[in-house]
Design a protein around this motif. Structure first.
Motif, PDB file in Angstrom:
ATOM      1  N   GLN A   1      74.812  74.258  42.741  1.00  0.00           N
ATOM      2  CA  GLN A   1      75.603  73.580  43.765  1.00  0.00           C
ATOM      3  C   GLN A   1      76.318  74.590  44.646  1.00  0.00           C
ATOM      4  N   ASP A   2      76.909  74.093  45.707  1.00  0.00           N
ATOM      5  CA  ASP A   2      77.613  74.959  46.646  1.00  0.00           C
ATOM      6  C   ASP A   2      79.112  75.014  46.392  1.00  0.00           C
ATOM      7  N   ASP A   3      79.617  74.175  45.513  1.00  0.00           N
ATOM      8  CA  ASP A   3      81.046  74.135  45.218  1.00  0.00           C
ATOM      9  C   ASP A   3      81.381  75.206  44.192  1.00  0.00           C
ATOM     10  N   ARG A   4      82.630  75.640  44.146  1.00  0.00           N
ATOM     11  CA  ARG A   4      83.031  76.651  43.161  1.00  0.00           C
ATOM     12  C   ARG A   4      83.596  76.021  41.904  1.00  0.00           C
ATOM     13  N   TRP A   5      83.653  74.692  41.857  1.00  0.00           N
ATOM     14  CA  TRP A   5      84.205  73.980  40.710  1.00  0.00           C
ATOM     15  C   TRP A   5      83.189  73.008  40.132  1.00  0.00           C
ATOM     16  N   VAL A   6      83.242  72.822  38.821  1.00  0.00           N
ATOM     17  CA  VAL A   6      82.460  71.773  38.156  1.00  0.00           C
ATOM     18  C   VAL A   6      83.404  71.019  37.222  1.00  0.00           C
ATOM     19  N   ARG A   7      83.091  69.771  36.997  1.00  0.00           N
ATOM     20  CA  ARG A   7      83.899  68.991  36.060  1.00  0.00           C
ATOM     21  C   ARG A   7      83.577  69.414  34.640  1.00  0.00           C
ATOM     22  N   GLN A   8      84.613  69.528  33.829  1.00  0.00           N
ATOM     23  CA  GLN A   8      84.405  69.900  32.427  1.00  0.00           C
ATOM     24  C   GLN A   8      83.503  68.889  31.736  1.00  0.00           C
ATOM     25  N   ALA A   9      83.605  67.627  32.107  1.00  0.00           N
ATOM     26  CA  ALA A   9      82.749  66.588  31.521  1.00  0.00           C
ATOM     27  C   ALA A   9      81.276  66.860  31.816  1.00  0.00           C
ATOM     28  N   ASP A  10      80.974  67.429  32.986  1.00  0.00           N
ATOM     29  CA  ASP A  10      79.583  67.756  33.323  1.00  0.00           C
ATOM     30  C   ASP A  10      79.052  68.894  32.455  1.00  0.00           C
ATOM     31  N   ILE A  11      79.919  69.807  32.094  1.00  0.00           N
ATOM     32  CA  ILE A  11      79.513  70.878  31.171  1.00  0.00           C
ATOM     33  C   ILE A  11      79.163  70.252  29.825  1.00  0.00           C
ATOM     34  N   SER A  12      80.004  69.335  29.355  1.00  0.00           N
ATOM     35  CA  SER A  12      79.795  68.688  28.060  1.00  0.00           C
ATOM     36  C   SER A  12      78.479  67.928  28.000  1.00  0.00           C
ATOM     37  N   GLU A  13      78.079  67.334  29.124  1.00  0.00           N
ATOM     38  CA  GLU A  13      76.847  66.549  29.149  1.00  0.00           C
ATOM     39  C   GLU A  13      75.603  67.411  28.988  1.00  0.00           C
ATOM     40  N   GLY A  14      75.703  68.692  29.256  1.00  0.00           N
ATOM     41  CA  GLY A  14      74.513  69.534  29.260  1.00  0.00           C
ATOM     42  C   GLY A  14      74.362  70.472  28.082  1.00  0.00           C
ATOM     43  N   VAL A  15      75.245  70.363  27.092  1.00  0.00           N
ATOM     44  CA  VAL A  15      75.148  71.262  25.939  1.00  0.00           C
ATOM     45  C   VAL A  15      75.097  70.430  24.650  1.00  0.00           C
ATOM     46  N   PRO A  16      74.371  70.918  23.656  1.00  0.00           N
ATOM     47  CA  PRO A  16      74.222  70.158  22.405  1.00  0.00           C
ATOM     48  C   PRO A  16      75.375  70.367  21.427  1.00  0.00           C
ATOM     49  N   VAL A  17      76.592  70.303  21.934  1.00  0.00           N
ATOM     50  CA  VAL A  17      77.787  70.395  21.096  1.00  0.00           C
ATOM     51  C   VAL A  17      78.741  69.285  21.524  1.00  0.00           C
ATOM     52  N   THR A  18      79.730  69.010  20.711  1.00  0.00           N
ATOM     53  CA  THR A  18      80.648  67.916  21.007  1.00  0.00           C
ATOM     54  C   THR A  18      81.552  68.245  22.192  1.00  0.00           C
ATOM     55  N   SER A  19      82.064  67.211  22.815  1.00  0.00           N
ATOM     56  CA  SER A  19      82.980  67.388  23.933  1.00  0.00           C
ATOM     57  C   SER A  19      84.241  68.167  23.526  1.00  0.00           C
ATOM     58  N   PRO A  20      84.820  67.896  22.338  1.00  0.00           N
ATOM     59  CA  PRO A  20      85.968  68.719  21.933  1.00  0.00           C
ATOM     60  C   PRO A  20      85.611  70.201  21.760  1.00  0.00           C
ATOM     61  N   SER A  21      84.380  70.494  21.318  1.00  0.00           N
ATOM     62  CA  SER A  21      83.954  71.895  21.188  1.00  0.00           C
ATOM     63  C   SER A  21      83.863  72.556  22.555  1.00  0.00           C
ATOM     64  N   VAL A  22      83.376  71.819  23.546  1.00  0.00           N
ATOM     65  CA  VAL A  22      83.312  72.356  24.907  1.00  0.00           C
ATOM     66  C   VAL A  22      84.720  72.583  25.434  1.00  0.00           C
ATOM     67  N   SER A  23      85.628  71.664  25.163  1.00  0.00           N
ATOM     68  CA  SER A  23      87.004  71.817  25.599  1.00  0.00           C
ATOM     69  C   SER A  23      87.634  73.072  24.986  1.00  0.00           C
ATOM     70  N   ARG A  24      87.409  73.294  23.698  1.00  0.00           N
ATOM     71  CA  ARG A  24      87.939  74.505  23.055  1.00  0.00           C
ATOM     72  C   ARG A  24      87.284  75.755  23.639  1.00  0.00           C
ATOM     73  N   ALA A  25      85.987  75.675  23.927  1.00  0.00           N
ATOM     74  CA  ALA A  25      85.281  76.826  24.489  1.00  0.00           C
ATOM     75  C   ALA A  25      85.788  77.144  25.892  1.00  0.00           C
ATOM     76  N   VAL A  26      86.059  76.126  26.699  1.00  0.00           N
ATOM     77  CA  VAL A  26      86.609  76.360  28.042  1.00  0.00           C
ATOM     78  C   VAL A  26      87.966  77.044  27.923  1.00  0.00           C
ATOM     79  N   ARG A  27      88.792  76.589  26.986  1.00  0.00           N
ATOM     80  CA  ARG A  27      90.101  77.225  26.771  1.00  0.00           C
ATOM     81  C   ARG A  27      89.923  78.674  26.305  1.00  0.00           C
ATOM     82  N   TYR A  28      88.919  78.918  25.485  1.00  0.00           N
ATOM     83  CA  TYR A  28      88.616  80.288  25.037  1.00  0.00           C
ATOM     84  C   TYR A  28      88.332  81.171  26.257  1.00  0.00           C
ATOM     85  N   TRP A  29      87.459  80.728  27.147  1.00  0.00           N
ATOM     86  CA  TRP A  29      87.117  81.524  28.333  1.00  0.00           C
ATOM     87  C   TRP A  29      88.296  81.643  29.285  1.00  0.00           C
ATOM     88  N   PHE A  30      89.164  80.630  29.299  1.00  0.00           N
ATOM     89  CA  PHE A  30      90.353  80.666  30.141  1.00  0.00           C
ATOM     90  C   PHE A  30      91.347  81.709  29.635  1.00  0.00           C
TER      91      PHE A  30
END
Length: 115
Positions: free
Chosen positions: A43-72
């Motif tokens: 995409q051309d935007d610099r932002w993506v919704r965290q929910a969209d990240i969760s939809e594309g990985v084979p891990v739970t949404s809370p795991s993606v949330s923790r991983a985003v916080r890790y990278w943050f």
């Protein structure tokens, strides 16, 4: 086995980049970063919704949330790889984008092919 040797070598090199950054990084943390980069390149935007990240990985949404916080919070505050902000159209959702350091790391993991 019918797997191209260069594909395996590329995968190993990419995984090694994550190991250099943090040898104790979890697979959900790796998958979350890769999915974020994938969405941003599509995409051309610099932002993506965290929910969209969760939809594309084979891990739970809370795991993606923790991983985003890790990278943050990666390293110290001067070395964060992602930025977080609330979605201005729906404040229940978080938007995720790469910082300059995150962009640099993404280019290390996924270098541009030489022409």
């Amino acid at each position: 086995m019918q797997i191209e040797k260069t594909a395996v070598q590329t995968c190993v090199r990419q995984l090694e980049a994550f190991t250099v950054a943090d040898p104790y990084m979890s697979l959900p943390q790796v998958l979350t970063f890769v999915r974020l980069v994938q969405l941003l390149t599509d995409q051309d935007d610099r932002w993506v919704r965290q929910a969209d990240i969760s939809e594309g990985v084979p891990v739970t949404s809370p795991s993606v949330s923790r991983a985003v916080r890790y990278w943050f919070k990666f390293g110290d505050k001067k070395h964060t790889f992602v930025e977080l902000t609330q979605d201005p159209q729906d404040r229940r959702h978080m938007l995720v984008g790469l910082t300059a350091k995150g962009n640099s790391f993404a280019r290390t993991v996924f270098p541009q092919p030489r022409e």
